[in-house]
Design an enzyme around this catalytic site. Structure first.
Site: not given
Ligand SMILES: NC(=O)c1ccc[n+]([C@@H]2O[C@H](COP(=O)([O-])OP(=O)(O)OC[C@H]3O[C@@H](n4cnc5c(N)ncnc54)[C@H](O)[C@@H]3O)[C@@H](O)[C@H]2O)c1
Length: 317
Positions: A10-12, A152, A156
């Site tokens: 994923g992104f992060i 959501y 969390k």
């Molecule tokens: N991007 C933000 O601004 C932000 C802010 C607060 C919290 N978060 C949290 O940080 C984390 C990463 O966020 P992101 O923006 O990189 O999102 P993202 O969707 O790009 O990354 C999440 C990854 O988790 C994987 N995933 C989802 N469901 C799954 C499952 N059941 N089993 C295995 N893998 C699974 C997805 O395929 C994806 O690659 C997430 O938990 C998100 O809620 C992100």
């Protein structure tokens, strides 16, 4: 050090995995490559780029609620970095049960497996959304966080509470919740505001701005987030502890658009729209705990960070 990174394509997850591999740690990634909340193609690109740069990385397709699939991946790891989850406030109203299952049950499952495998740390992605609208700003980690504005946010917060409860009997293990504040940068989820806006402005398309543009967000560059995650993995204390990872310098959406126009060297065409359900009025992190306990401070100013998005979007139209 060997880490299991869930959500690592994923992104992060991409940026954190890359930071770990760059410093010489071993990384094994587990991700379900689902189409939620954005197309799988972006995750396949992240997988391909990681494999090309770091042939040692292992990447498996597995769901975080699938105990049998995950157990062998956790075995032998020093710690679990649990970033997988269903992100996004608005889609969580359409699928609250799915968000709850993945974000709450998935976090509890990964922590259980980490304990059973003898891992000595568990760091996971929480969110600034746990603060809702009722927390005094700047938000501090010791605020009660009991009025979530979306499924959501609730998922969390529930994941934090479940893992904190497990922490009562696993006192020697650092169980660290990282409350990320709106993260942006190259490879950002395509439906998120900064990437969406930059793509539209560069292409001469209008952008949709919610409300009167006075909503405030604490935008945080993904390179700062990756540094904060590594600091937490290296330095977070035993027991459950939450940390804000934010810029600590919120801007209004209007100010964001101004800065984005400067980075893009183009004017934005704005189409106003009502604020969607679940979006909070403002996010603003008090980052003193992460600074004092983890030795972490964000370094990327919004103007500089927007240039990294402009360059990424221009190179990947
Ligand atoms: N991007 C933000 O601004 C932000 C802010 C607060 C919290 N978060 C949290 O940080 C984390 C990463 O966020 P992101 O923006 O990189 O999102 P993202 O969707 O790009 O990354 C999440 C990854 O988790 C994987 N995933 C989802 N469901 C799954 C499952 N059941 N089993 C295995 N893998 C699974 C997805 O395929 C994806 O690659 C997430 O938990 C998100 O809620 C992100």
């Amino acid at each position: 050090m060997r880490w299991l990174v869930t959500g690592g394509v994923g992104f992060i997850g991409y940026h954190v995995s890359r930071a770990l591999l760059t410093r010489g740690d071993e990384v094994s990634i587990a991700d379900d490559f689902s189409d939620a909340p954005y197309p799988r193609a972006e995750k396949l690109r992240n997988e391909r780029d990681l494999r090309a740069e770091f042939p040692s990385v292992t990447i498996a397709r597995a769901c975080v609620t699938d105990r049998e699939a995950m157990a062998p991946l956790v075995a032998g790891c020093h710690g679990v970095l649990h970033l997988a989850g269903l992100a996004g406030v608005r889609p969580s109203f359409r699928e609250p049960a799915r968000y709850s299952r993945v974000n709450i049950e998935g976090s509890a499952t990964m922590l259980e497996l980490a304990r059973a495998a003898g891992c000595n740390r568990f760091v996971f992605a929480s969110s600034s959304s746990v603060y809702g609208n009722s927390t005094p700003l700047p938000a501090r980690e010791d605020a009660p966080c009991v009025v979530p504005e979306s499924p959501y946010a609730a998922s969390k917060r529930a994941a934090e509470l479940v893992t904190a409860a497990i922490g009562q009997i696993a006192r020697e293990m650092p169980i660290t919740a990282l409350r990320f504040f709106t993260v942006y940068g190259p490879r950002q989820r395509p439906e998120m505001a900064i990437t969406l806006f930059m793509r539209a402005v560069l292409a001469g398309r209008p952008i949709t701005l919610f409300g009167d543009g006075s909503m405030r967000r604490d935008f945080t560059h993904v390179s700062d987030i990756a540094a904060g995650v590594l600091a937490a993995m290296d330095r977070a204390p035993a027991g459950f502890r939450a940390y804000n990872l934010g810029s600590g310098a919120p801007v209004t959406l209007r100010e964001l658009v101004d800065q984005l126009e400067r980075a893009a060297s183009r004017r934005a065409v704005i189409e106003p729209a009502n604020v969607p359900a679940g979006d909070v009025d403002a996010t603003f992190a008090d980052i003193s705990r992460a600074r004092d306990e983890l030795g972490w401070t964000p370094k990327v100013a919004l103007a500089d960070g927007l240039e990294t998005v402009r360059d990424w979007v221009s190179a990947h139209p």
